[in-house]
Structure formats: structure tokens, C-alpha cells
Design an enzyme around this catalytic site. Structure first.
Site, PDB file in Angstrom:
ATOM      1  N   HIS A 217       0.807  -1.218   0.000  1.00 29.35           N
ATOM      2  CA  HIS A 217       0.000   0.000   0.000  1.00 29.35           C
ATOM      3  C   HIS A 217       0.843   1.272   0.000  1.00 29.35           C
ATOM      4  O   HIS A 217       0.560   2.178  -0.785  1.00 29.35           O
ATOM      5  CB  HIS A 217      -0.995   0.031   1.153  1.00 29.35           C
ATOM      6  CG  HIS A 217      -1.976   1.162   0.983  1.00 29.35           C
ATOM      7  ND1 HIS A 217      -3.016   1.098   0.088  1.00 29.35           N
ATOM      8  CD2 HIS A 217      -2.034   2.393   1.533  1.00 29.35           C
ATOM      9  CE1 HIS A 217      -3.679   2.244   0.099  1.00 29.35           C
ATOM     10  NE2 HIS A 217      -3.110   3.045   0.970  1.00 29.35           N
ATOM     11  N   HIS A 368      -9.326   0.220 -10.686  1.00 29.51           N
ATOM     12  CA  HIS A 368      -8.875   1.269  -9.758  1.00 29.51           C
ATOM     13  C   HIS A 368      -7.384   1.520  -9.906  1.00 29.51           C
ATOM     14  O   HIS A 368      -6.942   2.678  -9.962  1.00 29.51           O
ATOM     15  CB  HIS A 368      -9.204   0.854  -8.324  1.00 29.51           C
ATOM     16  CG  HIS A 368      -8.589   1.738  -7.292  1.00 29.51           C
ATOM     17  ND1 HIS A 368      -9.006   3.027  -7.069  1.00 29.51           N
ATOM     18  CD2 HIS A 368      -7.552   1.525  -6.420  1.00 29.51           C
ATOM     19  CE1 HIS A 368      -8.279   3.579  -6.114  1.00 29.51           C
ATOM     20  NE2 HIS A 368      -7.389   2.685  -5.707  1.00 29.51           N
ATOM     21  N   PHE A 369      -6.573   0.459  -9.975  1.00 29.01           N
ATOM     22  CA  PHE A 369      -5.135   0.630 -10.157  1.00 29.01           C
ATOM     23  C   PHE A 369      -4.825   1.393 -11.445  1.00 29.01           C
ATOM     24  O   PHE A 369      -3.890   2.190 -11.508  1.00 29.01           O
ATOM     25  CB  PHE A 369      -4.435  -0.735 -10.207  1.00 29.01           C
ATOM     26  CG  PHE A 369      -4.373  -1.440  -8.891  1.00 29.01           C
ATOM     27  CD1 PHE A 369      -4.573  -0.765  -7.703  1.00 29.01           C
ATOM     28  CD2 PHE A 369      -4.126  -2.806  -8.833  1.00 29.01           C
ATOM     29  CE1 PHE A 369      -4.533  -1.408  -6.486  1.00 29.01           C
ATOM     30  CE2 PHE A 369      -4.066  -3.473  -7.619  1.00 29.01           C
ATOM     31  CZ  PHE A 369      -4.278  -2.771  -6.441  1.00 29.01           C
ATOM     32  N   HIS A 370      -5.638   1.132 -12.479  1.00 28.15           N
ATOM     33  CA  HIS A 370      -5.382   1.810 -13.753  1.00 28.15           C
ATOM     34  C   HIS A 370      -5.821   3.279 -13.716  1.00 28.15           C
ATOM     35  O   HIS A 370      -5.358   4.066 -14.549  1.00 28.15           O
ATOM     36  CB  HIS A 370      -6.074   1.066 -14.896  1.00 28.15           C
ATOM     37  CG  HIS A 370      -5.326  -0.159 -15.334  1.00 28.15           C
ATOM     38  ND1 HIS A 370      -5.413  -1.358 -14.669  1.00 28.15           N
ATOM     39  CD2 HIS A 370      -4.444  -0.359 -16.352  1.00 28.15           C
ATOM     40  CE1 HIS A 370      -4.641  -2.248 -15.264  1.00 28.15           C
ATOM     41  NE2 HIS A 370      -4.034  -1.671 -16.280  1.00 28.15           N
ATOM     42  N   ARG A 434      -7.099 -11.290 -12.206  1.00 25.54           N
ATOM     43  CA  ARG A 434      -6.043 -12.307 -12.315  1.00 25.54           C
ATOM     44  C   ARG A 434      -6.513 -13.570 -13.041  1.00 25.54           C
ATOM     45  O   ARG A 434      -5.970 -14.641 -12.829  1.00 25.54           O
ATOM     46  CB  ARG A 434      -5.498 -12.711 -10.934  1.00 25.54           C
ATOM     47  CG  ARG A 434      -4.991 -11.573 -10.054  1.00 25.54           C
ATOM     48  CD  ARG A 434      -4.292 -12.146  -8.833  1.00 25.54           C
ATOM     49  NE  ARG A 434      -3.871 -11.127  -7.892  1.00 25.54           N
ATOM     50  CZ  ARG A 434      -4.550 -10.786  -6.814  1.00 25.54           C
ATOM     51  NH1 ARG A 434      -5.696 -11.395  -6.538  1.00 25.54           N
ATOM     52  NH2 ARG A 434      -4.100  -9.865  -5.987  1.00 25.54           N
TER      53      ARG A 434
END
Length: 543
Positions: A217, A368-370, A434
Site C-alpha cells: 500500500h 482502480h489501479f489503472h 487475475r
């Protein structure tokens, strides 16, 4: 211009970062095409092999090399040429990080390290992959020591109580990185390497995941803080304004150091073996980072409005019209800022104890990560590169490259809207992350996901084309652009701003408080993991 030797060091880091970006982008494009059913990979290439390459090369290598290169350039600009020991240490760090990167990439391409970006046990890679990761981490530590040494020598020689804002932020960023990577270094050295070599038969999975997310994180804030540095220090100069408050900027970085590390449990909310009370405690600490984010938003929009008013803007939003939207140095980071609004909202959902159960391990999280690292951070880094590369290479950002940069930014924003938007929606439908779905017979809802998979493929294709354009622009700015002098835009503080309290530069205090929070958040949970671990497990043996 900064010292040519420092410029060379920074350019070498940037070169590796963009090479990693290119290779990782190829893997990302192939992923989206496979997942949509558009293509089938040859037998020698696996989907999860591509997924590992994409995550490692983009999330770890591209970002880390770019950040270190950017910080070296800014430190040299604000504190003067690097002293001999910091420069030599920086080159040693570069060599170690590059060796580790090459070694890890080789084993990923050989399909001997297909363990994904998170390398969760019981997935096991070749021991050489973990050795490669150790080289990257330790090399980055050498770079951190190098920057801290430069800071220490500068303070000692100048007798200044307050360091330049950019250098202060650089030191804070590398402090956060060093403390965070202690966790991933511990699990690699004490668990994964002995296990992969065969010295032990088992690995304590809960401890390994906990140590990873102790690092995982704050890694997000290691990505974000250099983007914030650009927003706080560089953007005011580009738009013709001034830094709203030096004190507020430093305080925000202090708060990120304190509240971004002891929060890893919010990535493990659905894992057994961790008390709900400790999960709740770390969720509360997670929400504390909203405060410095809101402080940053307030500071930036104050800068935009005051700069606009000085240019004659009238009305509530008149200042928006006078911002330099046609300057890619502003436009790219600004698009990153705007995207950070929905990205931050998604982060609040991810960290919420109840809402997380709806989207946990779905493509929502990938979306979200992107939005965060692949949009907010990446667009800001692109905007930095458009002036930093010609600055370091003694060339200029031409109007033609500026226009192409605007086009590249628009392409990236559109491509990410397709891909990340589809990921968020299909994640709400339950599509797992994944997982490669090339056929749809093995999941009852999979047919409902087909249109969104196609949207991801369209977005991924646009993003890949945007990266090709980016690589062309960067190559031109480094080798073909006209010789000249670019400015390293560093903003000045508003004259009426409150003076900065010297306590904000008391490193013993802030690092000590950070260590105390980590001790409180992790000591008892770790003790419980060891105490209740399976008999004879590596957790017993190593801890």
C-alpha cells in the site's frame, strides 16, 4: 542547467524506465486481446506470464526508475551539483537496479517466474527471480542513502535550517520507500529465497502476504508523492502562479509518511488469521490519508484561482479559461489530477470494510489501479518527461512535440476511459481479476462480460498506440530536438504565505512517530500469526 554528470545519471534512470514501459505495454496489449478472445497466444507464451511482465515492468520498474531519475534531477537543481560520494552511490544503485531488472525480466520471459506482480505463495518462482528483486530493492536503497547524504552535506555546509521544498519532498519520498520496502525485503530474504531453493518445504502464507502488503500500500504513495511534487512545485511556475503554502505542502508529505505505511491490512480484509479489530484499526488509519489528499486539492485549486485572478479572470470559474491548456507540461498533469477524483473515490470504496466485500478480487480493483498509477501518476510523469528530458539533454520542447504531447495525453485519457471504465463495471458484475477468460463456458455470467471485454481491448489498443507516440516524442526530445536551454520550472512561494515551522524538518520526530504507528499496528497481529501458525511451519522456524 544542472551539472552534466548529474544530468547523465538522471537520463540513465529515465532511459531504463521508458524501456520497461515499452516492453510492459506490449505485454499489456496482448493481455487485453487475449482476455477479449481476439487472439490466441502461441503455446510458448502464457497469459499469466504476460500478466507478470506487465505488472512488474510497469508498476515496479517503470515507476521506480522514473521517480529516482526525477528526484536526482530536482535535488541537483535545488541543492547544487551532487557531491562525489552521493553521485558514486547513485551510480552503484543504478547498476544494481538495472542488473536486477534484466535478471528478473529474463526469468519472466523464460516462464520461470510466472508468479504475478504480487508473487503470492504458493506460487513459486526460480530463486534467481527473488535474487533479482533483492538487487532492485537494495539498489534503490543505495539511491535513497545517496539523496539523504546529499541533503545532510548540503545542510551542514550551508547552515540552512530549512531545505528547498523539492529536496525536502524527495527526502521524504525516499524515506517512505525505504521504510516500506523493509517488509518486502524481509519476506523475500527470510521466506521466499529459502523456500525456492529448497532449504525449507513450507512457507507461512499469511506472514508473507502481510509483509507484502506492509509494502504494497505505501507503494501507491511512493508513486503518488513525486506526482504531488510536480503539482506542488512545478505546476505553479508553468501556469504563472506561485506556491500557495510551503508549510502546507511539507505538512501534507509528513502526513503521508505517517499514515500510508501501517495500513496494509485493508488489502487483507477477507483473509483469515487477522483479528477484525486490527483490520478495523488499519482501515481507520487508511482513511487518514484522505486528509493530506484534500489538503493537496485545496492548495492546487488555490494556486489555479490566484494565478487566474492575476491574469484578469472574473467570475466564479473564470480562472479555468486562462489556464495554459495548450501547454502539455500543464495539460498532462492536469488530466492526471482530474482523473484522481474518481480514483480517490474508488480507493475509499476499496478500503471500506463492508463495500470491499462487493468488489474484492474483482476487475473493479484492477480498474482502480489503472486510474491511480496508470492514469494519475502516469500522465503526470509523462508531463514531467516532456520538459525534463530536453532539459537534461540540452534541447528544447518544440511546438510540434508539444502538440503531439497534447494528442498523446488525449489518446491516453480516452484509452483509459474505455479500459478502466469497463473494468469497473464488469467488476461490479463479479468478473474476477487475475483470470484469463478466452472461453465463456466455465462461468455462468461470463457471456454478460463480453461487451466489456471488447471495450477493454479497444482501450488497451488505444493505450498502446499512445505509448508508441510517447516513445517517439521522448526519443525526439532526447536526440533530435533543437539544441537550446529548457527551464526546470520551480515555483516560488506566495509572499503572504505563513512561514514554515522548523519542526516540519525534524526527521527524528516524524520518522519516530511513523515507527511507533507501525509498531502499534503490526506487533500484536504478527505475534498472533506466529502463535497460532501451523506447527512446524516456516513461520515458527524463521520468526
Amino acid at each position: 542547467m544542472i551539472d552534466k554528470r548529474d544530468a547523465k545519471l538522471s537520463l540513465f534512470f529515465l532511459s531504463i524506465s521508458f524501456l520497461a514501459l515499452f516492453i510492459g505495454a506490449i505485454a499489456g496489449l496482448l493481455q487485453t486481446l487475449v482476455r477479449s478472445g481476439t487472439i490466441e497466444l502461441p503455446l510458448s507464451i502464457g497469459y499469466y506470464q504476460l500478466l507478470t511482465a506487465h505488472g512488474v515492468l510497469l508498476a515496479l520498474i517503470f515507476t521506480t526508475f522514473f521517480i529516482v531519475g526525477f528526484l536526482y534531477a530536482g535535488i541537483s537543481k535545488t541543492m547544487g551539483a551532487l557531491y562525489d560520494v552521493p553521485r558514486r552511490t547513485g551510480w552503484l544503485g543504478f547498476v544494481m537496479m538495472t542488473f536486477g531488472t534484466i535478471l528478473a525480466t529474463i526469468f519472466i520471459l523464460l516462464n520461470k517466474a510466472t508468479v504475478l506482480y504480487t508473487f503470492y505463495a504458493p506460487l513459486q518462482a526460480s530463486p534467481w527471480f527473488y535474487v533479482a528483486l533483492v538487487h532492485v530493492v537494495v539498489g534503490s536503497w543505495l539511491c535513497a542513502f545517496s539523496m539523504w547524504n546529499q541533503y545532510y552535506i548540503w545542510k551542514k555546509k550551508t547552515n540552512n535550517k530549512l531545505s528547498p521544498l523539492f529536496s525536502y519532498m524527495a527526502v521524504m519520498t525516499m524515506a517512505l520507500w525505504f521504510i516500506a520496502t523493509l517488509g518486502v525485503a524481509a519476506t523475500i530474504l527470510l521466506q521466499f529465497i529459502p523456500w525456492s531453493i529448497g532449504w525449507v518445504d513450507k512457507i507461512d502464507i499469511l506472514i508473507s502476504r502481510t509483509l507484502f502488503w506492509y509494502f504494497g500500500h505505501p507503494l501507491v504513495y511512493f508513486w503518488l508523492l513525486p506526482a504531488y511534487m510536480c503539482w506542488y512545485v512545478v505546476i505553479p511556475k508553468i501556469i504563472g502562479g506561485k506556491i500557495f503554502s510551503d508549510a502546507l505542502a511539507r505538512l501534507a508529505f509528513v502526513l503521508f509518511l505517517l499514515f500510508s505505511i501501517p495500513v496494509g491490512f485493508h488489502h487483507q480484509l477477507l483473509e483469515p488469521g487477522i483479528s477484525h479489530s486490527w483490520k478495523f484499526f488499519q482501515v481507520v488509519l487508511t482513511f487518514m490519508v484522505i486528509v493530506p489528499s484534500l489538503m493537496t486539492a485545496f492548495s492546487m485549486f488555490a494556486v489555479f484561482e490566484t494565478a487566474g485572478r492575476k491574469k484578469g479572470a472574473r467570475g466564479l470559474f473564470g480562472w479555468v479559461k486562462v489556464l495554459p491548456w495548450k501547454d502539455v507540461r500543464f495539460f498532462a498533469p492536469m488530466m492526471g489530477m482530474l482523473i484522481f477524483v474518481p480514483a480517490g473515490a474508488g480507493g475509499i470504496i476499496n478500503a471500506s470494510h463492508q463495500l470491499n466485500q462487493v468488489i474484492h478480487n474483482t476487475l473493479w480493483v484492477t480498474g482502480h489501479f489503472h486510474l491511480t498509477v496508470a492514469s494519475t501518476v502516469a500522465l503526470t510523469f509523462f508531463g514531467i518527461a516532456y520538459w525534463l528530458v530536453p532539459y537534461l539533454s540540452g534541447r528544447t520542447l518544440t511546438p510540434q512535440m508539444n502538440k503531439l504531447g497534447i494528442i498523446q495525453t488525449i489518446m491516453w485519457t480516452i484509452g483509459m476511459a474505455f479500459m478502466s471504465g469497463a473494468m469497473h463495471v464488469v467488476g461490479l458484475f463479479g468478473a474476477p481479476r487475475r483470470t484469463a477468460y478466452t472461453t465463456y463456458s466455465d462461468h455462468p455470467q461470463a457471456l454478460d462480460w463480453v461487451p466489456y471485454q471488447a471495450a477493454m481491448a479497444i482501450g488497451g489498443t488505444i493505450l498502446f498506440l499512445a505509448i508508441l507516440l510517447l516513445i517517439y516524442i521522448i526519443g525526439y526530445l532526447a536526440f533530435k530536438a533543437p539544441i537550446g536551454e529548457m527551464d526546470f520550472p520551480l515555483g516560488e512561494v506566495e509572499e503572504k504565505a505563513t512561514s514554515t515551522p522548523i519542526i516540519l524538518e525534524n526527521w527524528k520526530l516524524w520518522v519516530g512517530i511513523s515507527a511507533a504507528l507501525i509498531f502499534i499496528a503490526y506487533t500484536l497481529p504478527f505475534w498472533h500469526m506466529i502463535e497460532h501458525g501451523p506447527p512446524g511451519s516456516p513461520g515458527y522456524k524463521f520468526w
